[in-house]
Design a protein around this motif. Structure first.
Motif, short mmCIF file in Angstrom:
data_model
loop_
_atom_site.label_atom_id
_atom_site.label_comp_id
_atom_site.label_asym_id
_atom_site.label_seq_id
_atom_site.Cartn_x
_atom_site.Cartn_y
_atom_site.Cartn_z
N GLY A 160 159.74 35.08 -41.74
CA GLY A 160 160.27 35.41 -43.10
C GLY A 160 159.15 34.40 -43.93
N THR A 161 159.29 34.81 -45.33
CA THR A 161 158.47 34.03 -46.43
C THR A 161 159.22 32.99 -47.01
N VAL A 162 158.52 32.11 -47.02
CA VAL A 162 158.79 30.88 -47.68
C VAL A 162 158.04 30.65 -49.24
N PRO A 163 158.70 30.66 -50.20
CA PRO A 163 158.29 30.71 -51.42
C PRO A 163 157.22 29.44 -51.91
N PRO A 164 156.26 29.62 -52.56
CA PRO A 164 155.67 28.38 -52.98
C PRO A 164 156.34 27.55 -53.91
N ALA A 165 155.98 26.21 -53.84
CA ALA A 165 156.78 25.23 -54.92
C ALA A 165 156.50 25.61 -56.37
N GLN A 166 157.31 25.32 -56.97
CA GLN A 166 157.02 25.30 -58.60
C GLN A 166 156.86 23.92 -59.23
N VAL A 167 155.68 23.82 -59.77
CA VAL A 167 155.28 22.80 -60.34
C VAL A 167 155.11 22.70 -61.85
N VAL A 168 155.69 21.69 -62.53
CA VAL A 168 155.46 21.55 -63.97
C VAL A 168 154.71 20.27 -64.32
N VAL A 169 153.66 20.51 -65.15
CA VAL A 169 152.85 19.27 -65.31
C VAL A 169 153.05 18.97 -66.97
N LEU A 170 153.23 17.94 -67.37
CA LEU A 170 153.49 17.72 -68.83
C LEU A 170 152.25 16.80 -69.36
N GLY A 171 151.42 17.21 -70.35
CA GLY A 171 150.23 16.21 -70.48
C GLY A 171 148.92 16.84 -69.75
N ALA A 172 147.91 17.40 -70.15
CA ALA A 172 146.88 18.09 -69.66
C ALA A 172 145.50 17.70 -70.08
N GLY A 173 145.47 16.15 -70.10
CA GLY A 173 144.37 15.27 -70.65
C GLY A 173 143.51 15.42 -68.94
N VAL A 174 142.74 14.20 -68.80
CA VAL A 174 141.96 14.38 -67.59
C VAL A 174 142.99 13.99 -66.11
N ALA A 175 143.93 13.18 -66.46
CA ALA A 175 144.70 13.16 -65.15
C ALA A 175 145.68 14.41 -65.13
N GLY A 176 146.13 14.97 -66.10
CA GLY A 176 146.90 16.04 -66.07
C GLY A 176 146.13 17.11 -65.21
N LEU A 177 144.91 17.55 -65.92
CA LEU A 177 144.28 18.45 -65.48
C LEU A 177 143.91 18.26 -63.75
N GLN A 178 143.80 17.02 -63.44
CA GLN A 178 143.32 16.79 -62.18
C GLN A 178 144.57 17.06 -61.05
N ALA A 179 145.76 16.74 -61.60
CA ALA A 179 147.15 16.89 -60.97
C ALA A 179 147.19 18.30 -60.83
N ILE A 180 146.98 19.26 -61.92
CA ILE A 180 147.32 20.70 -62.11
C ILE A 180 146.04 20.97 -60.88
N ALA A 181 144.76 20.82 -60.99
CA ALA A 181 143.77 21.26 -59.73
C ALA A 181 144.33 20.94 -58.33
N THR A 182 144.87 19.59 -58.38
CA THR A 182 145.12 19.32 -56.64
C THR A 182 146.56 20.08 -56.44
N ALA A 183 147.26 20.17 -57.20
CA ALA A 183 148.53 20.96 -56.76
C ALA A 183 148.28 22.35 -56.43
N ARG A 184 147.15 22.78 -57.37
CA ARG A 184 146.87 24.27 -57.13
C ARG A 184 146.35 24.43 -55.84
N ARG A 185 145.39 23.51 -55.54
CA ARG A 185 144.64 23.62 -54.19
C ARG A 185 145.62 23.46 -52.98
N LEU A 186 146.78 22.77 -53.24
CA LEU A 186 147.64 22.73 -52.15
C LEU A 186 148.76 23.94 -52.14
N GLY A 187 148.46 24.88 -53.13
CA GLY A 187 149.00 26.21 -52.89
C GLY A 187 150.29 26.29 -53.90
N ALA A 188 150.66 25.21 -54.70
CA ALA A 188 151.92 25.40 -55.65
C ALA A 188 151.47 26.55 -56.82
#
Ligand code: NAD
Length: 375
Positions: A160-188
């Motif tokens: 069966g299919t396991v859906p990806p995790a839904q991640v919300v990031v608040l604040g997209a400065g240097v740290a937030g953008l890196q958190a976004i990039a990392t969560a995306r690389r992990l497939g969220a």
């Protein structure tokens, strides 16, 4: 001239201001490099590695040095051991360290604060706020993935299919953008929000969806955010509530320079998240973006695990030290001429990050605060 690297003493601080790979840069500039015994041990760097790189490892580095490098500012008893005219290079959060600034001034120390390096293109390689925020943002996403007891990526399997995790990031400065990039690389699947208008494009460039709210943007000076009014904060919380309720993991990284962190998420909003959800609050040390988060602790709100950040770059001390050390070495290089430490105070980078020199407080806002505090 001698340049010293001290062992950090503040609990929770595991970084070191110089790594062995960069010793050669300083000796190449003409410095003798002294490293205090065990300076790198919390970052898994042995004294011998510094020796092999050309440094002298010793117990007494302060009295004999022209320049002292550290991550955290030196404590008063160490400042007292410096000769007059010694320079220090470290983080130095002046607004919270007025007594230390007074001690540095009175000891005739030339103190430079890494967080005051102007954020202009020429100083990018010296920008320790950015380098450490990058480490913190990555770590936040990894913590969220580790704490969430489900997959980040989509999995399509015979079972069966396991859906990806839904991640919300608040604040997209240097740290937030890196958190976004990392969560995306992990497939969220990632959605993010920031009050700055320019942030939406940056969020999209990281492969996330920019959350657009019917609210005015809040640009301050120097590309930073402005503080919200209480009314706007309340409207922002209302509009973000459905996004947060639908998230499996929420990562908050919002900050406004010189202010306590904005409170973006109430306890009631966290309680609306599904049981098993995870919140990572990078701002927990500076007041918290999430009501109820505690710096350095993991608490439960409703069915949600809330991880409060503390000393996050120190949780990856090797790379954090390496990046910080490169920032420091680049700044020292700028201030070195013909083998001597000779800061040119006409250079806006040098004057911008100088806090004290020749018995005076050179950083205007700190001087005002200190004189106000004294009178
Ligand atoms: P920061 O740590 O001060 O703040 C983190 C983020 O929180 C910011 O993006 C800010 O807009 C956001 N924020 C504040 N209040 C918010 C709220 N109520 N809701 C949602 N988000 C909120 O910021 P930072 O990471 O140090 O960087 C901020 C800006 O500076 C960015 O535009 C970055 O690209 C820029 N910058 C420029 C340079 C340079 O030119 N050398 C270097 C680093 C950063």
């Amino acid at each position: 001239m001698k340049i010293a690297v001290v062992r950090e003493t503040r609990p929770g601080e595991h970084r070191v201001a110089l790594v062995p790979d960069l010793v050669g840069k300083l000796t190449g500039l003409g410095y003798e490099v002294l490293v205090e015994s065990d300076a790198g041990s919390a970052a898994d760097i042995a004294d011998d590695t510094y020796r092999d790189a050309g440094a002298t490892v010793t117990d007494d580095v302060l009295a004999q040095s022209d320049v002292v490098l550290s991550v955290q500012p030196l404590e008063p008893d160490r400042i007292a051991r410096l000769s007059s005219g010694t320079a220090t290079v470290s983080f130095l959060p002046t607004a919270q360290s007025l007594e230390l600034v007074g001690a540095l001034r009175d000891a005739q120390v030339t103190a430079f604060a890494m967080e005051l390096v102007p954020r202009i293109s020429r100083a990018q390689s010296m920008d320790a706020l950015s380098s450490q925020a990058l480490v913190a943002g990555y770590r936040c996403a990894v913590v969220a993935a580790e704490r969430l007891r489900r997959f980040f990526p989509l999995n399509m399997t015979a079972a069966g299919t396991v859906p990806p995790a839904q991640v919300v990031v608040l604040g997209a400065g240097v740290a937030g953008l890196q958190a976004i990039a990392t969560a995306r690389r992990l497939g969220a699947v990632v959605k993010a929000y920031d009050v700055r208008a320019a942030a939406a494009e940056e969020i999209r460039s990281m492969g996330a969806q920019a959350i657009e709210l019917e609210l005015e943007t809040l640009e301050g000076t120097g590309g930073y955010a402005r503080e919200m009014t209480e009314d706007r904060a309340a409207r922002q919380r209302d509009l973000l509530t459905p996004y947060i309720a639908a998230a499996d993991a929420l990562i908050t990284t919002a900050a406004v320079p010189g202010r306590t962190a904005p409170m973006l998420v109430t306890r009631a909003m966290v309680e609306q998240m599904r049981p098993g959800s995870v919140v990572v609050d990078l701002a927990a040390e500076t007041g918290g973006n999430v009501e109820g988060s505690v710096a350095g602790e993991v608490v439960t709100v409703g069915g949600t695990t809330v991880w409060g950040a503390a000393d996050v770059p120190s949780q990856m001390p090797g790379p954090a030290s390496r990046l910080y050390a490169q920032n420091v070495v680049n700044l020292v290089t700028l201030m070195t001429h013909d083998g001597a430490f000779a800061p040119d105070f006409d250079d806006e980078i040098v004057s911008g990050c100088c806090v004290t020199a020749a018995g005076e407080v050179r950083h205007g806002p700190t001087r005002e605060q200190l004189e106000g505090a004294v009178s």
